[in-house]
Scaffold this motif. Sequence first.
Motif, PDB file in Angstrom:
ATOM      1  N   GLU A 133       0.890  -1.205  -0.037  1.00  0.00           N
ATOM      2  CA  GLU A 133      -0.042  -0.038   0.103  1.00  0.00           C
ATOM      3  C   GLU A 133       0.922   1.295  -0.036  1.00  0.00           C
ATOM      4  O   GLU A 133       1.721   1.228   0.810  1.00  0.00           O
ATOM      5  CB  GLU A 133      -1.007  -0.033   1.370  1.00  0.00           C
ATOM      6  CG  GLU A 133      -2.060   0.984   1.217  1.00  0.00           C
ATOM      7  CD  GLU A 133      -2.922   0.819   2.446  1.00  0.00           C
ATOM      8  OE1 GLU A 133      -2.982   1.508   3.253  1.00  0.00           O
ATOM      9  OE2 GLU A 133      -3.508  -0.397   2.606  1.00  0.00           O
ATOM     10  N   TRP A 135       1.043   5.505   0.140  1.00  0.00           N
ATOM     11  CA  TRP A 135       0.432   6.620   0.278  1.00  0.00           C
ATOM     12  C   TRP A 135       1.270   7.743  -0.135  1.00  0.00           C
ATOM     13  O   TRP A 135       2.714   7.770   0.131  1.00  0.00           O
ATOM     14  CB  TRP A 135       0.182   6.863   1.660  1.00  0.00           C
ATOM     15  CG  TRP A 135      -0.250   8.332   2.183  1.00  0.00           C
ATOM     16  CD1 TRP A 135      -1.604   8.631   1.955  1.00  0.00           C
ATOM     17  CD2 TRP A 135       0.534   9.444   2.655  1.00  0.00           C
ATOM     18  NE1 TRP A 135      -1.490   9.931   2.431  1.00  0.00           N
ATOM     19  CE2 TRP A 135      -0.231  10.371   2.715  1.00  0.00           C
ATOM     20  CE3 TRP A 135       1.737   9.463   2.980  1.00  0.00           C
ATOM     21  CZ2 TRP A 135       0.168  11.467   3.411  1.00  0.00           C
ATOM     22  CZ3 TRP A 135       2.139  10.650   3.515  1.00  0.00           C
ATOM     23  CH2 TRP A 135       1.498  11.743   3.602  1.00  0.00           C
ATOM     24  N   THR A 176      -3.752   7.022  -1.624  1.00  0.00           N
ATOM     25  CA  THR A 176      -3.260   5.868  -1.211  1.00  0.00           C
ATOM     26  C   THR A 176      -3.670   4.970  -2.393  1.00  0.00           C
ATOM     27  O   THR A 176      -4.760   4.645  -2.872  1.00  0.00           O
ATOM     28  CB  THR A 176      -4.065   5.488   0.234  1.00  0.00           C
ATOM     29  OG1 THR A 176      -3.611   6.433   1.034  1.00  0.00           O
ATOM     30  CG2 THR A 176      -3.485   3.925   0.394  1.00  0.00           C
ATOM     31  N   ASP A 178      -3.409   0.622  -3.709  1.00  0.00           N
ATOM     32  CA  ASP A 178      -2.956  -0.786  -3.555  1.00  0.00           C
ATOM     33  C   ASP A 178      -2.227  -1.250  -4.758  1.00  0.00           C
ATOM     34  O   ASP A 178      -2.895  -1.150  -5.828  1.00  0.00           O
ATOM     35  CB  ASP A 178      -4.249  -1.377  -3.097  1.00  0.00           C
ATOM     36  CG  ASP A 178      -4.280  -2.861  -2.668  1.00  0.00           C
ATOM     37  OD1 ASP A 178      -3.794  -2.959  -1.689  1.00  0.00           O
ATOM     38  OD2 ASP A 178      -4.451  -3.561  -3.825  1.00  0.00           O
TER      39      ASP A 178
END
Length: 191
Positions: A133, A135, A176, A178
């Motif tokens: 992940e 950010w 963010t 994925d």
Amino acid sequence: MPLEKQVFATTVEALFVRGLGARLSSEARARLLEAGLDLEHPLAISYPLEQWKTFVRIASEALYPDLSPSEAHGWMGEHFLEGYLQTFVGRVVAGLAPAFGLGLTLARISQDLRGGNNFSEVRLVDHSPQHVELWMNDVLCDHPSFMVGLILRAQQVAGAHDVHVEVLSFDATGCTFDIRWTEAVSRVANA
């Protein structure tokens, strides 16, 4: 008083001189000049982030008039990385990326972005060796697809396969993502 967000000339050069270069029509160059980007003279040391966003929007509209703004910005992210890979630092990164794999390449993204502006912050959360992940406090554009395009092009350089990038959240500045992928099979291991 917070510092004004600035995008350095190295970033502008990577996209507009190296990545797009001859692809920009004289009309697009004139629109960029009107917005403050003179590609016929040495670049300024830096440009305000909002001005950079205008430059990217102008180029994306000129090169991809039939695509949605989001899709066009995705292509701008890919062109940016292509241009970055033509710089000295980019060539070094490209040479090491296959050995690092996408995971370590993404881990370097914070350093690489901070070399091109005065504000980028990136945090990675590892979920597995092929799932992170990511950010970012600012995606450099009005569309997170710019960074999606950059990440997808980076995966090709790093030798990853089946990369999936999903926007989990976007607040008009920070985002963010994925990111999941499979690693390439090493040719040495198969020799």
